[in-house]
Structure formats: structure tokens, C-alpha cells
Design an enzyme around this catalytic site. Structure first.
Site, PDB file in Angstrom:
ATOM      1  N   LEU A 136       0.838  -1.201   0.000  1.00 43.50           N
ATOM      2  CA  LEU A 136       0.000   0.000   0.000  1.00 43.50           C
ATOM      3  C   LEU A 136       0.878   1.258   0.000  1.00 43.50           C
ATOM      4  O   LEU A 136       0.682   2.159  -0.810  1.00 43.50           O
ATOM      5  CB  LEU A 136      -0.911  -0.021   1.242  1.00 43.50           C
ATOM      6  CG  LEU A 136      -1.820   1.181   1.464  1.00 43.50           C
ATOM      7  CD1 LEU A 136      -2.858   1.286   0.343  1.00 43.50           C
ATOM      8  CD2 LEU A 136      -2.540   1.075   2.818  1.00 43.50           C
ATOM      9  N   SER A 137       1.869   1.318   0.891  1.00 42.74           N
ATOM     10  CA  SER A 137       2.642   2.556   1.113  1.00 42.74           C
ATOM     11  C   SER A 137       3.519   2.935  -0.074  1.00 42.74           C
ATOM     12  O   SER A 137       3.993   2.076  -0.814  1.00 42.74           O
ATOM     13  CB  SER A 137       3.553   2.400   2.333  1.00 42.74           C
ATOM     14  OG  SER A 137       2.808   2.040   3.458  1.00 42.74           O
ATOM     15  N   TYR A 189      -9.811   8.864  -3.650  1.00 36.35           N
ATOM     16  CA  TYR A 189      -9.658   7.527  -3.056  1.00 36.35           C
ATOM     17  C   TYR A 189     -10.615   6.515  -3.677  1.00 36.35           C
ATOM     18  O   TYR A 189     -10.383   5.304  -3.614  1.00 36.35           O
ATOM     19  CB  TYR A 189      -9.810   7.591  -1.526  1.00 36.35           C
ATOM     20  CG  TYR A 189     -11.226   7.814  -1.037  1.00 36.35           C
ATOM     21  CD1 TYR A 189     -12.051   6.739  -0.768  1.00 36.35           C
ATOM     22  CD2 TYR A 189     -11.727   9.106  -0.830  1.00 36.35           C
ATOM     23  CE1 TYR A 189     -13.354   6.928  -0.318  1.00 36.35           C
ATOM     24  CE2 TYR A 189     -13.009   9.305  -0.397  1.00 36.35           C
ATOM     25  CZ  TYR A 189     -13.820   8.214  -0.143  1.00 36.35           C
ATOM     26  OH  TYR A 189     -15.111   8.402   0.293  1.00 36.35           O
ATOM     27  N   ARG A 279      22.340 -12.674  38.380  1.00 34.89           N
ATOM     28  CA  ARG A 279      23.342 -11.611  38.569  1.00 34.89           C
ATOM     29  C   ARG A 279      23.412 -11.172  40.036  1.00 34.89           C
ATOM     30  O   ARG A 279      22.389 -10.833  40.632  1.00 34.89           O
ATOM     31  CB  ARG A 279      22.961 -10.412  37.684  1.00 34.89           C
ATOM     32  CG  ARG A 279      23.762  -9.160  37.898  1.00 34.89           C
ATOM     33  CD  ARG A 279      25.167  -9.289  37.377  1.00 34.89           C
ATOM     34  NE  ARG A 279      25.895  -8.034  37.536  1.00 34.89           N
ATOM     35  CZ  ARG A 279      27.217  -7.939  37.406  1.00 34.89           C
ATOM     36  NH1 ARG A 279      27.945  -8.998  37.095  1.00 34.89           N
ATOM     37  NH2 ARG A 279      27.816  -6.778  37.559  1.00 34.89           N
ATOM     38  N   GLU A 374       1.549  -0.274   9.967  1.00 35.73           N
ATOM     39  CA  GLU A 374       0.096  -0.499  10.012  1.00 35.73           C
ATOM     40  C   GLU A 374      -0.608   0.645  10.769  1.00 35.73           C
ATOM     41  O   GLU A 374      -1.539   0.419  11.548  1.00 35.73           O
ATOM     42  CB  GLU A 374      -0.231  -1.887  10.579  1.00 35.73           C
ATOM     43  CG  GLU A 374       0.309  -2.967   9.652  1.00 35.73           C
ATOM     44  CD  GLU A 374      -0.334  -4.330   9.800  1.00 35.73           C
ATOM     45  OE1 GLU A 374      -1.501  -4.385  10.211  1.00 35.73           O
ATOM     46  OE2 GLU A 374       0.339  -5.313   9.487  1.00 35.73           O
TER      47      GLU A 374
HETATM   48  C1  LIG Z   1       9.805  -1.956   8.699  1.00 34.82           C
HETATM   49  C2  LIG Z   1       8.596  -1.441   7.965  1.00 34.82           C
HETATM   50  C3  LIG Z   1       7.747  -2.332   7.342  1.00 34.82           C
HETATM   51  C4  LIG Z   1       6.634  -1.862   6.627  1.00 34.82           C
HETATM   52  N1  LIG Z   1       5.844  -2.753   5.955  1.00 34.82           N
HETATM   53  C5  LIG Z   1       4.874  -2.278   5.125  1.00 34.82           C
HETATM   54  C6  LIG Z   1       4.151  -3.168   4.266  1.00 34.82           C
HETATM   55  O1  LIG Z   1       4.360  -4.391   4.270  1.00 34.82           O
HETATM   56  N2  LIG Z   1       3.241  -2.641   3.411  1.00 34.82           N
HETATM   57  C7  LIG Z   1       2.980  -1.311   3.365  1.00 34.82           C
HETATM   58  O2  LIG Z   1       2.120  -0.904   2.560  1.00 34.82           O
HETATM   59  N3  LIG Z   1       3.627  -0.435   4.173  1.00 34.82           N
HETATM   60  C8  LIG Z   1       4.578  -0.887   5.041  1.00 34.82           C
HETATM   61  N4  LIG Z   1       5.275  -0.017   5.858  1.00 34.82           N
HETATM   62  C9  LIG Z   1       4.971   1.417   5.784  1.00 34.82           C
HETATM   63  C10 LIG Z   1       4.335   1.950   7.051  1.00 34.82           C
HETATM   64  O3  LIG Z   1       2.999   1.512   7.136  1.00 34.82           O
HETATM   65  C11 LIG Z   1       4.473   3.478   7.034  1.00 34.82           C
HETATM   66  O4  LIG Z   1       5.844   3.756   7.271  1.00 34.82           O
HETATM   67  C12 LIG Z   1       3.596   4.142   8.065  1.00 34.82           C
HETATM   68  O5  LIG Z   1       2.252   4.061   7.709  1.00 34.82           O
HETATM   69  C13 LIG Z   1       3.971   5.626   8.264  1.00 34.82           C
HETATM   70  O6  LIG Z   1       4.051   6.275   7.050  1.00 34.82           O
HETATM   71  P1  LIG Z   1       5.324   7.201   6.722  1.00 34.82           P
HETATM   72  O7  LIG Z   1       6.530   6.389   6.955  1.00 34.82           O
HETATM   73  O8  LIG Z   1       5.131   7.789   5.388  1.00 34.82           O
HETATM   74  O9  LIG Z   1       5.286   8.321   7.836  1.00 34.82           O
HETATM   75  P2  LIG Z   1       4.441   9.692   7.750  1.00 34.82           P
HETATM   76  O10 LIG Z   1       3.049   9.405   7.354  1.00 34.82           O
HETATM   77  O11 LIG Z   1       5.224  10.695   6.990  1.00 34.82           O
HETATM   78  O12 LIG Z   1       4.438  10.125   9.285  1.00 34.82           O
HETATM   79  C14 LIG Z   1       5.531  10.802   9.913  1.00 34.82           C
HETATM   80  C15 LIG Z   1       5.054  11.279  11.284  1.00 34.82           C
HETATM   81  O13 LIG Z   1       3.975  12.224  11.127  1.00 34.82           O
HETATM   82  C16 LIG Z   1       2.868  11.820  11.905  1.00 34.82           C
HETATM   83  N5  LIG Z   1       1.640  12.188  11.212  1.00 34.82           N
HETATM   84  C17 LIG Z   1       1.366  12.070   9.880  1.00 34.82           C
HETATM   85  N6  LIG Z   1       0.122  12.500   9.621  1.00 34.82           N
HETATM   86  C18 LIG Z   1      -0.409  12.887  10.814  1.00 34.82           C
HETATM   87  C19 LIG Z   1      -1.672  13.426  11.215  1.00 34.82           C
HETATM   88  N7  LIG Z   1      -2.659  13.616  10.334  1.00 34.82           N
HETATM   89  N8  LIG Z   1      -1.861  13.701  12.518  1.00 34.82           N
HETATM   90  C20 LIG Z   1      -0.878  13.499  13.423  1.00 34.82           C
HETATM   91  N9  LIG Z   1       0.325  12.988  13.112  1.00 34.82           N
HETATM   92  C21 LIG Z   1       0.558  12.679  11.823  1.00 34.82           C
HETATM   93  C22 LIG Z   1       3.003  10.298  12.039  1.00 34.82           C
HETATM   94  O14 LIG Z   1       2.314   9.810  13.184  1.00 34.82           O
HETATM   95  C23 LIG Z   1       4.513  10.133  12.146  1.00 34.82           C
HETATM   96  O15 LIG Z   1       4.928  10.295  13.466  1.00 34.82           O
HETATM   97  C24 LIG Z   1       6.359  -0.465   6.596  1.00 34.82           C
HETATM   98  C25 LIG Z   1       7.215   0.419   7.248  1.00 34.82           C
HETATM   99  C26 LIG Z   1       8.331  -0.042   7.917  1.00 34.82           C
HETATM  100  C27 LIG Z   1       9.255   0.954   8.581  1.00 34.82           C
END
Ligand SMILES: Cc1cc2nc3c(=O)[nH]c(=O)nc-3n(C[C@H](O)[C@H](O)[C@H](O)COP(=O)(O)OP(=O)(O)OC[C@H]3O[C@@H](n4cnc5c(N)ncnc54)[C@H](O)[C@@H]3O)c2cc1C
Length: 393
Positions: A136-137, A189, A279, A374
């Protein structure tokens, strides 16, 4: 779509497992300790899962927990998936996540949204040996997942997918991918559509693998879709309803992440308790100091609360009851508890806890992902707030 609801004995304690659940839990626990634990250090260092282990997950039947028996699955419950993820993660969170994503996102999406032909084509493969991944991401769309830029263009006899996906768990090992792309960005969307994409499809490529803080043995890669040809019959669910598939599978999947987090916290705490009994300082075991005892007691209490939340969310889902708020709370809280408990475990090991000679620093590194994927913790808070503010009192 599953229609049967699971018989739940109301009033039963949440952590009291049925005979079948207890036996299942025991066998996975034994497997994790005997077969996974000896490999954990090297898998973390080499950032690669042992291939024999992935084969063993299929042989154990834990890659098709909810897949109906007619397709080679176990035809079991979501709760059993949660048990497996907890048990694997208490030894290694990377093993936990490959099994978690495969079951709670990929199999789950196929179970709920695939046509009978798609189930007949993909379930036997997902149950028997082909790892699934969920894409998805993208670089520009994480929390704002529906801003995804990946495009799907309809041709007379196939779809053409173009774009890039980022952060895709298990991408290095997977053969079957659920990929979300937009068929018409003007619809926002409502253009998002889910596709079942195979690794061998023309125009599909797995790109760069991330070098991560934790969960190192789990592969996290970019996907490159460059005029990727997807057969017409590989649209999952309805065209333009991919957003619903994404929301609903993630609502369920995050209970699995909660299970991963209670597993990681439990693994770290078990090591810490054993160490504290061994320990010695000031002439006695450090576990004899009340200050240490209270820290362990608080950690165990937090962990118990998190486990109750995760189990309850899973039981609600199996009982076909509303669970979205409870799932978000379970993931939020269990990831917070996991960070606290693993951090304390490092401290209780003293200087040893800070080295790779001892197992707890890895648990601490692995804990951090719980508040990110997630849906970040802020996204869970947003879901919880939305449900509370719209609930009738
Ligand atoms: C190890 C790993 C495995 C993953 N596996 C998958 C996978 O299998 N499939 C997949 O599709 N994705 C996967 N992901 C992606 C993951 O779901 C995203 O990294 C996550 O949803 C956050 O998105 P971002 O990294 O773009 O952060 P951003 O969305 O840029 O967020 C950055 C910060 O801003 C905050 N923020 C953003 N918007 C808001 C808001 N409206 N209000 C308040 N705070 C906000 C967030 O909480 C966060 O702290 C994976 C990520 C990692 C690191």
C-alpha cells in the site's frame, strides 16, 4: 466472505485458552525456542531470514491459519493467528512479522474479497509455499495512504500498473503481492483498486532493500512497477473499492501487530527475569532488591494489560462483533508497553544489556516498529478519537 460466527463462551476469562488453542500455542512455543532461537543472532546480523525456517512455517501449517481446509489451509480462527504471532515474536519479531503479514493481511484480504476462482488459484499456493506481501505505502503516501500515486490503466485484455511502492515487508521472499493502485485519480480515493500481482509478471521488480534499526531479518523493499501487466481477472474485489479493502484489512491486521508487540515484550522480560535471578551485586541476586522487583512487577502488569487488549480485540473479531476501536487501542498500547518493557530489560542487564552478546538490545530495537507500521500511534489515536467522538453515549 466468511459468514459463520465463532462460538464464544461468554464470561470466559480472556487468557483461558481452549484445549485446541493451548496445544497449538505449546507447539509453536516449542518450535520457536528450539528451532528459531539458535538462528536469531545470525539472522539479525546478516539481515536475512533463514530459508529453512520459511519452509518450516509452511510445513507447520501456520501460513494458512484461516485458509479453508479445502484449499490446504487450517480453516482456523484469527485468534490462533494472534497466538502464533505472539509465540514467534517472543523469540524473533522478524519471524513474527512474515507470518503476520501473510496471514492477517494477505490471506485475510483474499478470504474476504477474492472471487471463488481467485481463491482456488491463490489459496493453495499461499497455504503451501508462496509468501505473500501487502503493498500500500509509497514514498509520498504513508499515513495519508490514499494519496497513493501508483496508477492502473485499463487495456483491452489486461491492466498496466505503473509506480513505486515503498517499505514492503517480505518483498524479498514473496511471490504473491496485493498491490493498491489508482484507476482514476480524478475520483480520489474512490479510484483505488487492489490487484493480485505475481512476482513473475512482466514489468514487476523488487527494488532496494532497507537497512533497518530493528526487525532486521525481515526484508523491507521497494517495488517497481514499470508497465506491469496484470491480467483482468486479478482485480481483487471491485474496481474502485480498494480503499475499503485497505482500511478493513489493516483494521484487522493491526491486532496482529499488537500480538507481535506483546511477544517481543514477553521475550525481553523473560530474559530479564532470568538474568536478575543470576546476577549478583552487594552479595545477593539483584532480583532480591525491592527496587528491581517493583520494576519487574510493573512491567509484568503492563504486559498483562496489553495482552488482554490484544486477545479481546481478536476474540471480538472472531465473534463478528465491532472491534475497530479495540484493535487500534490494542496496537497503540501494546507498542507503548513493548518499548517500556524492552527498555527496562536492557537496563536490568546493566552494561551487558547494551551489547550484542546478550539478547535484550535486539528486543529493544525490534520494539520501535510497533508505533510506526500499520498506522503510526498518532493514526491509532485518530481512529480511537473518531470512534469515541461519534459513539452514542
Ligand atoms: C519496517 C517497515 C515495514 C513496513 N511494511 C509495510 C508493508 O508491508 N506494506 C505497506 O504498505 N507499508 C509498510 N510499511 C509502511 C508503514 O505503514 C508506514 O511507514 C507508516 O504508515 C507511516 O508512514 P510514513 O513512513 O510515510 O510516515 P508519515 O506518514 O510521513 O508520518 C511521519 C510522522 O507524522 C505523523 N503524522 C502524519 N500524519 C499525521 C496526522 N494527520 N496527525 C498526526 N500525526 C501525523 C506520524 O504519526 C509520524 O509520526 C512499513 C514500514 C516499515 C518501517
Amino acid at each position: 466472505m466468511q459468514t459463520e460466527s465463532i462460538e464464544i463462551a461468554t464470561g470466559a476469562p480472556l487468557t483461558l485458552l481452549s484445549e485446541e488453542e493451548r496445544m497449538f500455542q505449546g507447539s509453536i512455543r516449542e518450535f520457536a525456542i528450539e528451532k528459531i532461537r539458535p538462528l536469531v543472532h545470525d539472522m539479525d546480523r546478516n539481515a536475512k531470514l533463514d530459508e529453512g525456517l520459511i519452509r518450516a512455517f509452511f510445513d507447520l501449517g501456520i501460513m494458512g491459519i484461516e485458509i479453508p481446509e479445502e484449499f490446504g489451509g487450517a480453516g482456523s480462527t484469527f485468534f490462533n493467528a494472534v497466538i502464533v504471532v505472539e509465540e514467534l515474536s517472543h523469540v524473533d519479531a522478524s519471524c513474527g512479522v512474515i507470518v503476520d503479514v501473510h496471514n492477517t493481511l494477505v490471506n485475510n484480504a483474499v478470504l474476504r474479497w477474492a472471487s471463488p476462482e481467485q481463491k482456488a488459484r491463490y489459496f493453495p499456493r499461499l497455504a503451501a509455499g508462496e509468501v505473500g506481501a501487502y503493498a500500500l505505502s509509497e514514498e509520498g503516501s504513508g499515513s495519508d495512504a490514499f494519496a497513493l500515486a501508483c496508477r492502473a490503466e485499463e487495456k483491452p485484455d489486461h491492466w498496466l500498473l505503473n509506480g513505486r511502492k515503498l517499505w514492503i515487508t517480505s518483498a524479498a521472499e514473496a511471490r504473491i503481492f496485493i498491490v493498491f493502485a489508482n484507476v482514476n485519480p480524478d475520483l480520489g480515493y474512490k479510484g483505488i483498486t487492489a490487484f493480485i500481482v505475481e512476482r513473475d509478471f512482466e514489468g514487476f521488480q523488487v527494488g532496494k532493500k532497507e537497512d533497518k534499526l530493528g526487525l532486521r531479518a525481515s526484508s523491507t523493499c521497494e517495488l517497481i512497477l514499470d508497465d506491469c501487466r496484470v491480467p483482468k481477472e486479478n482485480v481483487l474485489g471491485e474496481i474502485g473499492r480498494g480503499y475499503k479493502i485497505a482500511i478493513e484489512t489493516l483494521n484487522e491486521g493491526r491486532i496482529g501487530i499488537g500480538a507481535q508487540m506483546i511477544g517481543v515484550a514477553r521475550g525481553a522480560l523473560e530474559h530479564a527475569v532470568a538474568y536478575c535471578k543470576e546476577r549478583k551485586q552487594f552479595g545477593k541476586a539483584i532480583s532480591e532488591f525491592q527496587g528491581v522487583q517493583f520494576q519487574i512487577a510493573q512491567a509484568a502488569t503492563d504486559l498483562e494489560a496489553a495482552r488482554l487488549m490484544v486477545y479481546n480485540a481478536a476474540r471480538l473479531k472472531d465473534a463478528r462483533q465491532p472491534f475497530v476501536k479495540e484493535a487500534a487501542m490494542a496496537k497503540l498500547f501494546s507498542s507503548q508497553v513493548c518499548e517500556r518493557v524492552t527498555s527496562l530489560s536492557v537496563e536490568l542487564f546493566g552494561g551487558n544489556g547494551f551489547t550484542k552478546e546478550y539478547p535484550v538490545e535486539k528486543f529493544w530495537r525490534d520494539s520501535k516498529i510497533g508505533s510506526i507500521y500499520e498506522g503510526t500511534s498518532n493514526m491509532q489515536l485518530a481512529t480511537i478519537a473518531k470512534t469515541i467522538l461519534t459513539e452514542r453515549l
